[in-house]
Design an enzyme around this catalytic site. Structure first.
Site, PDB file in Angstrom:
ATOM      1  CB  CYS A 159      13.174   8.441   2.557  1.00  0.00           C
ATOM      2  SG  CYS A 159      11.454   8.845   2.941  1.00  0.00           S
ATOM      3  CG  HIS A 190      14.843   9.946   7.208  1.00  0.00           C
ATOM      4  ND1 HIS A 190      15.379  10.787   5.854  1.00  0.00           N
ATOM      5  CD2 HIS A 190      13.471   9.940   6.684  1.00  0.00           C
ATOM      6  CE1 HIS A 190      14.393  10.889   5.155  1.00  0.00           C
ATOM      7  NE2 HIS A 190      13.204  10.410   5.451  1.00  0.00           N
TER       8      HIS A 190
END
Length: 483
Positions: free
Chosen positions: A329, A426
């Site tokens: 991310c 994630h």
């Protein structure tokens, strides 16, 4: 309907874990249970089934209840972006960034939203278990409160107060809370719990009796130090383990606004992995096999923080030695040529050169992406996870994707030599197949198994421990459950 609120004498007294354990305990009794936290502050967030984001703790508690997480389980989420400011998320969607003083003046306006979300859960479940935030004894924050007694009184939900004996002064914490609370607030508290006791519980019998005598609150039990809690995702505090000496070292620089660090929990459980969190002021270890740049709430701020620590120099040396790097991310965004935040969505507007390890660049703009995702790594291993990010990434590096979603869309990027990789996903390590494939690149074998199964087993273990430690019938009666 029945409801019970677990408040604490402070932060990190174990409220989240106890609520998760009680959620699983009552769910195992056949009740339809839901968790609820009016206001949470955490950069560990989860994507919900209804397309929003809530605190990771409430997602875990929903798992404990065996129900899908919804935005109503945590209607107000504060995600810190600086020492004095936070992004405010209401019912899963960001509504703006507030400095602390401005939020304190504004927070009462969201009480109606909080009460409506609670009412929806209450109408659809047999029991709602509510978690407070911080401590109700922080009387300087009482005006406009929606997190503790302000909510409890507005919703008419009885409270049980938790004290952490591992910190010491637990008698003073509980009795002191009773002393400083407004009498009408104190009247909402119907009992107390002691958490994190080590040793012979009989040694504290007289202490518990003194708390009863001084407060008039019912003693609802005392929990030991719960080993199962160690296997659950942490909400706010990273757990620093000593080095295991395992042959494969994975180093993670501890960014100032690190987010969703429970991504790394499955690696911690691997016997052949030495997962090392590198604190500020410490160089990245020269013998690391892999450096993971984790998620962050403020990419530009943490990119600057990384450089102040000299980790950019360490990372360049690591790459020259043939080491691998994985960005998740915000960490993925840092690996590119440049990161820009022209609208100031994560802090002051600006831009900065990235680490230049991937041929990509990112602009923080547009709506936040909030979505579950699944697919396969480019090597074929199955993954499941979620995306939760601002920013759009472009560049030639995307022509070599790190993964491909079930919808056929490529994701992330890999360098030409395969040593540098990153993606927005994630939870990459949760699926046993993907974790094994990623560790195999480092020459490490995985013990296998999906991490979710281990978390689920820990919840059952936690529920059993609380069944033995607490007066569950007393808690049920306080909540208003019928025998």
């Amino acid at each position: 309907m029945a409801a019970l609120m677990i408040q604490g004498c402070g932060s990190d007294v174990g409220k989240s874990v106890l609520v998760a354990g009680l959620c699983r305990l009552f769910a195992n009794r056949g009740l339809k249970v839901a968790p609820f936290k009016p206001q949470n502050m955490s950069n560990n967030a989860a994507v919900t089934a209804d397309g929003g984001e809530i605190g990771r703790a409430q997602a875990l508690q929903a798992l404990a209840c065996r129900v899908p997480p919804t935005v109503h389980m945590n209607p107000v989420l504060l995600k810190p972006q600086s020492d004095t400011g936070a992004q405010v998320v209401v019912r899963g969607k960001a509504v703006g960034t507030f400095e602390a003083a401005a939020y304190q003046a504004q927070k009462g306006a969201w009480l109606e939203v909080v009460l409506d979300s609670f009412a929806r859960l209450e109408a659809a479940h047999d029991l709602v278990l509510v978690e407070g935030a911080g401590s109700p004894a922080e009387t300087n924050l009482r005006a406009g409160d929606i997190a503790n007694m302000g909510f409890a009184r507005a919703a008419g939900v009885p409270v049980v107060l938790v004290g952490d004996i591992d910190r010491g002064h637990v008698i003073a914490a509980l009795v002191g809370a009773h002393a400083v609370l407004d009498p009408d607030d104190a009247a909402m508290i119907k009992g107390f719990l002691i958490n994190k006791f080590r040793g012979d519980p009989a040694l504290f019998d007289s202490g518990r009796a003194e708390i009863v005598a001084r407060t008039g609150w019912r003693d609802c039990g005392m929990a030991p130090w719960l080993a199962a809690a160690r296997r659950l995702p942490a909400e706010d505090a990273l757990v620093f383990d000593p080095s295991t000496g395992a042959k494969t070292m994975i180093a993670v620089p501890l960014l100032s606004r690190i987010a969703n660090f429970d991504d790394l929990d499955p690696l911690r459980a691997e016997p052949q992995v030495d997962l090392v969190f590198v604190p500020p002021g410490t160089a990245l270890p020269g013998d690391a096999d892999l450096v993971i740049l984790p998620g962050t709430k403020s990419t530009l701020a943490d990119l600057a923080f990384l450089r102040v620590q000299g980790w950019d120099i360490d990372l360049a040396a690591h790459v020259r030695r043939g080491g691998r790097v994985l960005g998740i991310c915000g960490g993925f965004q840092m690996l590119g040529r440049a990161v820009a935040d022209p609208l100031g969505l994560e802090g002051p507007a600006g831009s900065a050169p990235g680490l230049g390890l991937l041929d990509i660049e990112t602009v923080l703009a547009g709506d936040k992406v909030l979505a579950p995702t699944a697919g396969r790594l480019t090597g074929g291993a199955r993954f499941e996870g979620y995306e939760i990010h601002l920013g759009r990434t472009s560049g030639p590096g995307l022509a070599r994707p790190f993964l491909v979603g079930d919808d056929g869309a490529p994701g992330g990027a890999v360098s030409a030599d395969g040593a540098i990789a990153g993606a927005y996903v994630h939870g990459l390590f949760n699926t046993g197949e993907a974790r094994a494939a990623l560790l195999a690149q480092l020459g490490a074998a995985s013990q296998g198994g999906d991490h979710g199964a281990a978390v689920d087993a820990a919840l059952d273990e936690l529920a059993l421990a609380l069944e033995q430690a607490f007066d569950i019938e007393a808690l049920a009666a306080i909540a208003g459950l019928r025998p």
